[in-house]
Scaffold this active site. Structure first.
Site, mmCIF file in Angstrom:
data_model
loop_
_atom_site.group_PDB
_atom_site.id
_atom_site.type_symbol
_atom_site.label_atom_id
_atom_site.label_comp_id
_atom_site.label_asym_id
_atom_site.label_seq_id
_atom_site.Cartn_x
_atom_site.Cartn_y
_atom_site.Cartn_z
ATOM 1 N N HIS A 66 0.804 -1.137 0.145
ATOM 2 C CA HIS A 66 -0.081 -0.108 0.114
ATOM 3 C C HIS A 66 0.868 1.328 -0.176
ATOM 4 C CE1 HIS A 66 1.143 0.043 4.325
ATOM 5 N NE2 HIS A 66 0.576 0.987 4.261
ATOM 6 N N HIS A 81 1.610 6.870 -0.061
ATOM 7 C CA HIS A 81 0.926 6.041 0.695
ATOM 8 C C HIS A 81 -0.487 6.016 0.012
ATOM 9 C CE1 HIS A 81 -1.626 4.541 4.005
ATOM 10 N NE2 HIS A 81 -0.092 4.300 4.615
#
Length: 156
Positions: A66, A81
């Protein structure tokens, strides 16, 4: 005729994804919004692929896929992110195309993520982009606009 190339040229930083550019202080994550993790901006994605915004090297990866860290030719380090609390998905639906230590070129595919699934599961898919190692560098964008992957955003 130029005999020598300048090595200190600006880094051209392009958009890593299609979406809506927003100020970092407006994301729903206090650590990012406060600047605790670095200066930067955010993009509400409208596509599901994160591309490298510049030439560099992958310096950080996560098993959950992620997030990713890159370092450019001038030593600037960036953290990307994808989504808020998406770490809780343990990588489900995320696919990484690079590994730590790998050199990447601007526009190279880094991560494919499950945008539609994130939205359906009520995750905020916003992508936070921060410069983690240089507070004195101008990197923040405080504007709202629609951008496309590979569009030039700024020079660093």
């Amino acid at each position: 005729m130029k005999l020598f190339k300048r090595k200190d040229k600006d880094v051209i930083f392009c958009s890593p994804v299609n979406g809506e550019l927003i100020p970092l202080n407006e994301v729903n994550d206090d650590a990012f919004a406060s600047g605790l993790l670095g200066i930067g901006f955010a993009i509400i994605p409208t596509s599901d692929v994160l591309y490298s915004p510049c030439d560099g090297e992958v310096v950080m990866g996560f098993p959950t896929k992620h997030a990713i860290g890159l370092r450019d030719k001038k030593g600037n380090e960036y953290l990307f992110h994808i989504g808020i609390n998406t770490v809780n998905l343990n990588g489900e639906g995320f696919e990484s195309f690079v590994s730590v230590g790998q050199k990447v070129r601007k526009g190279e595919k880094l991560i494919q993520f499950p945008l539609e699934s994130l939205i359906n599961q009520h995750f905020d898919p916003v992508i936070m982009i921060v410069l983690t190692n240089k507070e004195d560098t101008k990197f923040g964008l405080n504007e709202y606009k629609t951008i496309r992957a590979h569009d030039e955003l700024l020079k660093i």
